[in-house]
Scaffold this active site. Sequence first.
Site, mmCIF file in Angstrom:
data_model
loop_
_atom_site.group_PDB
_atom_site.id
_atom_site.type_symbol
_atom_site.label_atom_id
_atom_site.label_comp_id
_atom_site.label_asym_id
_atom_site.label_seq_id
_atom_site.Cartn_x
_atom_site.Cartn_y
_atom_site.Cartn_z
ATOM 1 N N ASP A 193 -59.064 3.597 67.178
ATOM 2 C CA ASP A 193 -58.962 3.788 68.616
ATOM 3 C C ASP A 193 -59.036 2.458 69.365
ATOM 4 O OD1 ASP A 193 -58.617 5.233 70.893
ATOM 5 O OD2 ASP A 193 -60.546 6.253 70.843
ATOM 6 N N GLU B 156 -56.472 -2.258 72.935
ATOM 7 C CA GLU B 156 -55.583 -2.757 73.982
ATOM 8 C C GLU B 156 -56.229 -3.809 74.876
ATOM 9 O OE1 GLU B 156 -54.956 1.712 73.276
ATOM 10 O OE2 GLU B 156 -56.637 0.490 73.994
ATOM 11 N N ASP C 95 -54.073 9.443 75.878
ATOM 12 C CA ASP C 95 -54.862 10.387 76.681
ATOM 13 C C ASP C 95 -54.002 11.231 77.612
ATOM 14 O OD1 ASP C 95 -56.760 8.921 75.441
ATOM 15 O OD2 ASP C 95 -57.623 8.033 77.226
#
Length: 799
Positions: A477, A480, A541
Amino acid sequence: MKKSHLKTLFSICAFGLLTIPNASAQIQNADVLNAPIDISKDFQNYLNTFYFADELASFDPATAKGTIKYLRYNYKTRQAFNNMMMKPDVEKANEFPTTEYAESPVLPFQIQFVSDRTIRIKTTSGPQFHPEKESLMLINGVAPNHPELWKYAKIEGGHSYTSKHGRVEILTKPWHVKIYDEKGKLLTSTLHDTDFKNTYTPTLPFSYVRRNSDYSRSMGAAFSLEPDEKIFGCGESFTQFNKRGQKVVLWTDDANGIQNETMYKPVPFYMSSRGYGVFMHHSTPITVDFGKYFGSANEMYIGDDEADLFFFIGEPKDILDQYTDLTGKAAMPPLWSFGFWMSRITYFTEKEGREVAKDLRKYKIPTDVIHFDTGWFDVDWRNNYEFSKDRFPDAQKMMSDLKDDGFHVCLWQLPYFSPKNTLFPEIMEKNLAVRDRKGNLPYEDAVLDFSNPETVTWYQSKLKHLFDQGVSVFKVDFGEAAPPDGIYHSGRTGFYEHNLYPLRYNKAVAEITQKEKGYTLIWARSTWAGSQRYPLHWGGDAETSNGAMSAELRGGLSLGLSGFSFWSHDVGGFATKSPENLYRRWAPFGMFTSHVRSHGEPPREPWLYSKDFLEGFRKADNMRYELMPYIYAQAKESSQKGLPMMRALFVEYPNDPGAWLVDNEYLFGSSILVAPLFEEVTERDVYLPEGTWIDYQTKKVYQSGWHKIKAGEVPIVVLVKDGTALPHIALAQSTKDMDWSKLTLKVYASDKITSATAKVFLPDGDAVQEIKVTKNGNNFDVTSNPLQGKTTLKTEWIK
C-alpha cells in the site's frame, strides 16, 4: 471488538482518506505537501529562456548520431486592444563573458534502433556528466540496438532509415524527425517553429527551457497530432478514456479517489490510433498536453534535461508487445490468486479471521484469500511487522488452519514509519530512510529509501519473517509520497526518485516473495513504468457510486494499455458502506477482471446484506470459479504477450472504427465481451465488433453493431465470440479443490460454425494448449487434443 479498535475503524480508512468530521484530503492543484508537479508551467513562464531545435548541425549515418543547433528565444509581450499578447521571439545572449557561452548551442542528438518496430530518439540540453548506466525501468537495464534491421539511404534534404515495418526520416533544415509506417503513412513528426507560421497561437516547437530561477533545464518534445487521432494510456487514468484534448500530469500521487485527474499509477507511455506508441523513458515529473492548448500539437514537457523517447510502430498488440519487451512483461501469478479475495477495513483479530473463513464456507462463497488490513499490529496503522499477541494468540496456526481449508492470507503494510513505531529508532540508526538537505527527515515519518540496497535487505527480512509464519502475499500500500526534495542513497533528489519509488517498492516485495514462496505476487496501489513486471495492482480508493464504478473501468482499461496484464479494484467501492443495489451490479464486474477483491468500509461480507443479494453474489462468484480454466489460460497468454486481461475493444479489433470509441465495455481475454451495468437498469446499449456474438447467460445471438441487450440472471451483459469453446471446471469452494482432470468445453457456436477452438493452460503445464472441436450432428467432438492423457474433455454445444 475493543472499543479503541471500533473507534479507529470508523475514523480512518485504509489508505489515508479521513472520514471523521471536519477532516479533509489533499486538495488537487494546490501548493501543498506532495502536490503533483506540473512541468508545463515552466514552458509558459515569460521569465524563462527557451531554445528551439532549428537545424541538424552534423550527422553520421553509420552511427545515427549527430548534433542539433538550437536558437534562443524569450517571450515578448505586446498590448493590443486591451489584451496582452505574448509570443516567443529571438533573443540575444545575456551571459558574460560573451566569449564563454553559446548564444545558439549545438547539442547531441541520436537515433537508436531497438527492433524493426522500435526506434529511440535522444536529445540533450547540455553535457551529461553523470549519465545513468542502467535503468530500472528497462528489463535488462539497457535497451538493445539493432541497426542492421534498418537500411540507410541519403534523401533530398536529409537522411532515411527503413525497416520492414516503417521508415524514419531526419531532415536537416528545418530539423524534423518524421516517422512513417510500412505503407508510407506519416504517423507523427517533430514540430519546428516554421510549422506554426500559419497561426496566431504562440506554440512551442521541439525545444528546451532554461529556468530563470536556477538555470535548470527541461525538455519540451513537441510532435504532431493529426485530425481524428486518438490517444490512450498514461497509466491508470480515471478521466476520459481518449486523452486527446487533455493535459496529463504524470506524477505518482495519493489520488484520494478515482474521479479526479491525479493518479496512483501514472505510466509515461501512451499509444495512438494512428499506429504508434511512445515511451517517455524518464522518472522526473512529466506533463503531456495532447492537443489541449493547440489542437495539432502533442507537447511532452519532460522535467529531465534530456529527452529519451521510444517510438513503437504497429497495431495495439504489436505496440504492447514491443513496449513490454523493453520494460518487462508481467510474471504469471499463482492459480489461487485468481480466486476471490475477501476483505474489509479491517479484521482486527484471529477470531474474526476464523469466523469469516467459516462463514465463507457456510454460505458457499468460493474464496481463496482472506486479507487482514491495517489492524493486525498492536496499534492500528503502526506497522511493525508483528502480529498483536493479544488479538492474534497464534497467528501461525491460524494461517496453517486457513490454508488447510483453501484460504491464503494477505497482510497489509506500508513503507512509512511514524516516530512512535518501535522500528523507528532502528531505521534511523541504520540510515535506512530518505533524508533532507541537512541530513534530517523531510517529514515527521521515516520513509524507507529503497534506492539503498541495505534498506531493501532490512525490509525484506521483515517480510521473510512473516512468510515463514505462513503469510502468502503482502498488500503493497501507499508508495506515492516519496519526498520530492529528499536526498536519496542513489545520489539523486526526489525530483528523479519520487516516480521511481513505487517501482523500487514493488520490486522489493515481489523479489522476496519469489525467493521465499516461488511465485511473483503483490497487491499494490502505486506504480511507474516497469511495475507491470510485479503483478498485481488494484484501483485505489473508489467512491461508492455509479460514477466511481465507471471510472474504475476507464482506469483499468488505461492501465492495461500501459503494459499491465493484471489489475483489480475494490468491488462495491471503498469509501463508505456500499449500497446494496450498487454492490449487486459491481460484483459481477469484479468477477470479470483478472483478480477480484471485496474491500472497504464494512460491511463487505455478502451474508451481511439481504438474502437476495447473498444469492446473487454467490451466482456471480460461482460463474467465475467455473470459468477458471478460461481465466487461467487467458492470463498465461496475456503475460506472455504483454496484453491486458481486461482489454479495450480496439486491442482485438484495431480496424473497427467503432471499437476506438467505446470505454464502458471491454473484452475479458480474447473471446468474452463484458458490459457492466453502471446504473440501476436491467438492459443497456452494447457495441459489438465484427462477427457474431452469443449471450453467455441467455444464449441469444447478436450480430455486430449497436444493440440494447438485457442482462441475464446475474446483473451484467456477457457475450462470447462465435466459434469459441469455453473451458469450464466443476465448481469448487477454492482453487485448491478444483479437479483439472475433467473439463467441459462449452461450445458457443451459431449454426453456420463447423468448428471451434478452446485454449487451456493446466496448473502444472508449461504452455497454453489449443484444442479444436468439430461439429458432428447435434454436438461438437474433440478432434485435436494436445492434453490427451492429462485431462478428460467433455463437450456441450450451447444453443
